[in-house]
Design an enzyme around this catalytic site. Structure first.
Site, PDB file in Angstrom:
ATOM      1  CG  HIS A  20      50.308  43.941  44.942  1.00 37.06           C
ATOM      2  ND1 HIS A  20      50.859  44.857  45.736  1.00 37.06           N
ATOM      3  CD2 HIS A  20      49.611  44.561  43.998  1.00 37.06           C
ATOM      4  CE1 HIS A  20      50.281  46.044  45.112  1.00 37.06           C
ATOM      5  NE2 HIS A  20      49.682  45.661  44.182  1.00 37.06           N
TER       6      HIS A  20
ATOM      7  CB  SER B 233      48.884  55.597  38.755  1.00 36.17           C
ATOM      8  OG  SER B 233      49.206  55.529  40.095  1.00 36.17           O
TER       9      SER B 233
ATOM     10  CG  ASN C  22      44.780  44.730  44.627  1.00 37.37           C
ATOM     11  OD1 ASN C  22      44.056  44.154  45.700  1.00 37.37           O
ATOM     12  ND2 ASN C  22      46.088  44.821  44.567  1.00 37.37           N
TER      13      ASN C  22
ATOM     14  N   GLY D 151      49.678  53.748  43.165  1.00 31.02           N
ATOM     15  CA  GLY D 151      49.051  54.868  44.338  1.00 31.02           C
ATOM     16  C   GLY D 151      49.987  56.038  44.408  1.00 31.02           C
TER      17      GLY D 151
ATOM     18  CD  GLU E  47      50.169  47.636  47.783  1.00 32.68           C
ATOM     19  OE1 GLU E  47      49.300  47.047  48.103  1.00 32.68           O
ATOM     20  OE2 GLU E  47      50.215  48.729  47.035  1.00 32.68           O
TER      21      GLU E  47
ATOM     22  CD  GLU F 155      50.068  45.939  40.106  1.00 31.51           C
ATOM     23  OE1 GLU F 155      49.195  46.715  39.836  1.00 31.51           O
ATOM     24  OE2 GLU F 155      50.471  45.664  41.378  1.00 31.51           O
TER      25      GLU F 155
ATOM     26  CE  LYS G 149      46.833  48.152  45.481  1.00 29.91           C
ATOM     27  NZ  LYS G 149      48.044  49.234  45.613  1.00 29.91           N
TER      28      LYS G 149
HETATM   29  P1  13P Z   1      46.881  51.792  41.935  1.00 36.93           P
HETATM   30  O1  13P Z   1      45.971  51.706  40.842  1.00 36.93           O
HETATM   31  O2  13P Z   1      46.176  52.524  43.201  1.00 36.93           O
HETATM   32  O3  13P Z   1      48.055  52.653  41.571  1.00 36.93           O
HETATM   33  O4  13P Z   1      47.357  50.521  42.565  1.00 36.93           O
HETATM   34  C1  13P Z   1      47.910  49.528  41.432  1.00 36.93           C
HETATM   35  C2  13P Z   1      47.960  48.287  42.210  1.00 36.93           C
HETATM   36  O5  13P Z   1      48.967  48.233  43.110  1.00 36.93           O
HETATM   37  C3  13P Z   1      47.131  47.195  41.852  1.00 36.93           C
HETATM   38  O6  13P Z   1      47.412  45.804  42.337  1.00 36.93           O
END
Ligand code: 13P
Length: 257
Positions: A95, A212, A9, A173, A97, A167, A11
């Protein structure tokens, strides 16, 4: 048994030039070894160019979001049929976010999930608890509520046609990963929820871990019995890291031969 699945992803990162270099490096390393499918979810403007790069490779395309509506006066939105048209196989739905920053409720997420299924996309339903929710000991009930919204709106059969990504919000992140045992416990719970409706569907369901995941922790996570791959954010932007994570998932799904 379905193969393991690793999804990158991206992002809101990248540009034409960096995407090209990243893809070239990732694709150079792809093999057919192991039971693994790899997907990449770039930002919307790059779907077409990434699709062109992925043609005739064994890496597939996904999108990060979609509209619950089919078409019409929804300025700025992108429909499931457009994603299909451009060559997407997967689409992320719900997601954290999008839930936290763009106000997506469980109900909206459920509508998006159904819209994706309707067009033959495979929705990847993201679920997970915040740190406060974990500390309050309500992780499993948060995840159940997020799944139940989809079951109520779309039905259990449609949910099982998707993928679920666990997640934990506190691990996204942050560099802080759920331990393999913490992740396994929630994955087992998720499979159990599906299993209470349909035992075979629960066995078949791919449940990914995200938060992560890095080259050095991927193997321990993917070796857990109910973890069928990963949803990778930051580390998917670095070819060497993403390749190492993919290779860590080239293992037999849940102990099958
Ligand atoms: P990270 O791997 O940067 O922690 O992000 C995970 C994520 O949100 C994947 O959709």
């Amino acid at each position: 048994m379905k193969p393991n699945l690793v999804i990158g992803n991206w992002k809101m990162n990248g540009d034409q030039q960096t995407n090209e270099v990243l893809l070239r490096n990732v694709l150079a390393s792809q093999t057919n070894e192991g039971h693994l499918e790899v997907a990449i979810c770039p930002p919307f403007p790059y779907l077409a160019s990434v699709a062109a790069h992925l043609q005739d490779t064994n890496v597939v395309l996904g999108a990060q979001n979609l509209s619950p509506a089919t078409h019409g006066a929804f300025t700025g939105e992108v429909s499931a049929s457009m994603l299909r048209d451009i060559g997407c196989r997967y689409v992320l739905v719900g997601h954290s976010e999008r839930r936290a920053l763009f106000g997506e409720t469980n109900e909206v997420v459920a509508q998006k999930f159904a819209a994706a299924i309707e067009q033959g996309l495979i929705p990847v339903l993201c679920v997970g608890e915040t740190l406060d929710e974990r500390r309050a000991g309500i992780t499993n009930s948060v995840v159940t509520t997020q799944m139940t919204a989809v079951i109520k709106h779309a039905g259990i059969e449609k949910l099982t046609r998707g993928v679920i990504a666990y997640e934990p919000v506190w691990a996204i992140g942050t560099g802080e990963t759920a331990s393999p045992e913490q992740a396994q416990a929630v994955h087992q719970h998720i499979r159990g929820v599906i299993g209470s409706f349909n035992k075979q569907a629960a066995i078949d369901l791919q449940i990914l871990y995200g938060g992560s995941v890095k080259a050095d922790n991927a193997k321990a996570l993917f070796s857990q019995p109910d973890i069928d791959g990963g949803l990778i954010g930051g580390a998917s932007l670095d070819a060497a890291s993403f390749i190492a994570i993919c290779n860590a998932a080239r293992i037999n799904p849940r102990g099958t031969a």
